[in-house]
Design an enzyme around this catalytic site. Structure first.
Site, PDB file in Angstrom:
ATOM      1  CG  ASP A 126      33.709  17.666 -23.607  1.00  0.00           C
ATOM      2  OD1 ASP A 126      33.990  18.875 -23.475  1.00  0.00           O
ATOM      3  OD2 ASP A 126      34.445  16.754 -23.189  1.00  0.00           O
ATOM      4  CG  HIS A 173      30.764  22.268 -22.165  1.00  0.00           C
ATOM      5  ND1 HIS A 173      31.267  22.367 -23.445  1.00  0.00           N
ATOM      6  CD2 HIS A 173      31.193  21.063 -21.678  1.00  0.00           C
ATOM      7  CE1 HIS A 173      31.976  21.287 -23.725  1.00  0.00           C
ATOM      8  NE2 HIS A 173      31.938  20.479 -22.676  1.00  0.00           N
TER       9      HIS A 173
END
Length: 324
Positions: A103, A301
């Site tokens: 991320d 994610h």
């Protein structure tokens, strides 16, 4: 992850200190988390990398956990975080390291390799592909997304605004945010996109409720919530508030490739890989040292927590291919 095998340290940096968790001996692998996480997000990777013969070190990024949290917003600009990473390597008595990020940590890792190739000899990116600096100011780009809705990055820009949404119920907000981006709990394609805010609304309005993703146990959520209940969210959110400063600071690296050996893995259900598919397609130019790239089918994610066994296999395979 056995807590008995872990070493916690506080090492000095320009901001004051960085907290890290360490396991294993061998070549140094520095692990950098994203938003809204901590060094705990690497709990599955630390023992796997240690078992494979590496010195695995997961940090709390500046503003998170037990690391220092400067008050000034501009203390969270990218070049400051790159300097923190280099300082950690040297504080551990090493001259170089492989850096791996997820991320925001992927972007921090990429820029660490770009700005300090003398320290970071290889770079692994999870979920967010490398996209060189360029184009208009980021704030201008984000402001154009979503039509009459507001993109979450724009929503995060004003100090105090997102904090007012999150901090009254940190645990509940985190549970919803994690669920919104997880493969088994994210909204269906026909449902409202949780990356956007309606006028006068909040991000939380679109989060799933009532069920945690499979990768997130209640004890795991307690760890994350406990840290942010103690620290607040401003340090974490200040990373988003420096994107225009980064655009100025990194002007000399406009369009620059990362030439060190590199690795990428993302999930096919992750908006980061879908929206940035052009960046993945450009890897032959932007990551000429790319060793391997993987899209994990049906993964969201939080890739190293959703698919730890697969990510560990891919990471250790890539690491073993690197020159020592």
């Amino acid at each position: 992850m056995s807590q008995h095998d872990l070493t916690h340290r506080l090492v000095p940096t320009a901001a004051g200190r960085i907290h890290l968790v360490e396991q294993g001996t061998g070549p140094l692998v520095l692990l950098v988390h994203g938003f809204p996480e901590s060094s705990y997000s690497w709990r599955h990777q630390l023992p796997a990398l240690a078992a494979a013969g590496y010195r695995a070190v997961a940090i709390d990024v500046r503003g998170y956990g037990r690391s220092s949290r400067p008050e000034d917003v501009d203390a969270y600009r990218m070049l400051e975080l790159v300097a923190d990473n280099a300082a950690v390597v040297h504080a551990l008595g090493e001259q170089s390291a492989v850096i791996v990020g997820h991320d925001w940590g992927a972007t921090i890792a990429a820029n660490s390799a770009l700005v300090r190739p003398d320290v970071f000899r290889a770079v692994g990116l999870l979920s967010v592909p490398y996209a060189p600096r360029g184009g208009p100011r980021p704030s201008e780009v984000f402001a154009q997304l979503g039509g009459d809705q507001e993109f979450y990055v724009s929503y995060f820009q004003e100090p105090g605004r997102a904090e007012a949404e999150i901090e009254p119920d940190v645990r509940g907000w985190l549970a919803g945010f994690y669920a919104a981006l997880s493969a088994d709990t994210m909204p269906a394609p026909h449902e409202a996109d949780p990356h956007f805010v309606t006028k006068g609304g909040t991000l939380r309005d679109r989060f799933p409720t009532g069920r945690l993703p499979q990768w997130l146990g209640k004890d795991d959520l307690d760890v994350y919530a406990g840290e942010f209940e103690r620290t607040g969210l401003s340090g974490a959110l200040n990373r988003y508030r420096n994107m225009d400063r980064d655009w100025v600071d990194l002007a000399d690296f406009d369009g620059a490739p990362i030439t060190q050996p590199s690795f990428f893995a993302g999930g096919t259900l992750d908006a980061s890989t879908v929206w940035m598919s052009d960046a993945i397609d450009a890897f032959p130019t932007t990551l000429p040292g790319l060793v391997s790239s993987h899209l994990l089918d049906g993964c969201g994610h939080w890739i190293q927590q959703e698919r730890p066994t697969e990510v560990n296999r891919l990471l250790t395979g890539w690491l073993s291919s690197l020159p020592t």
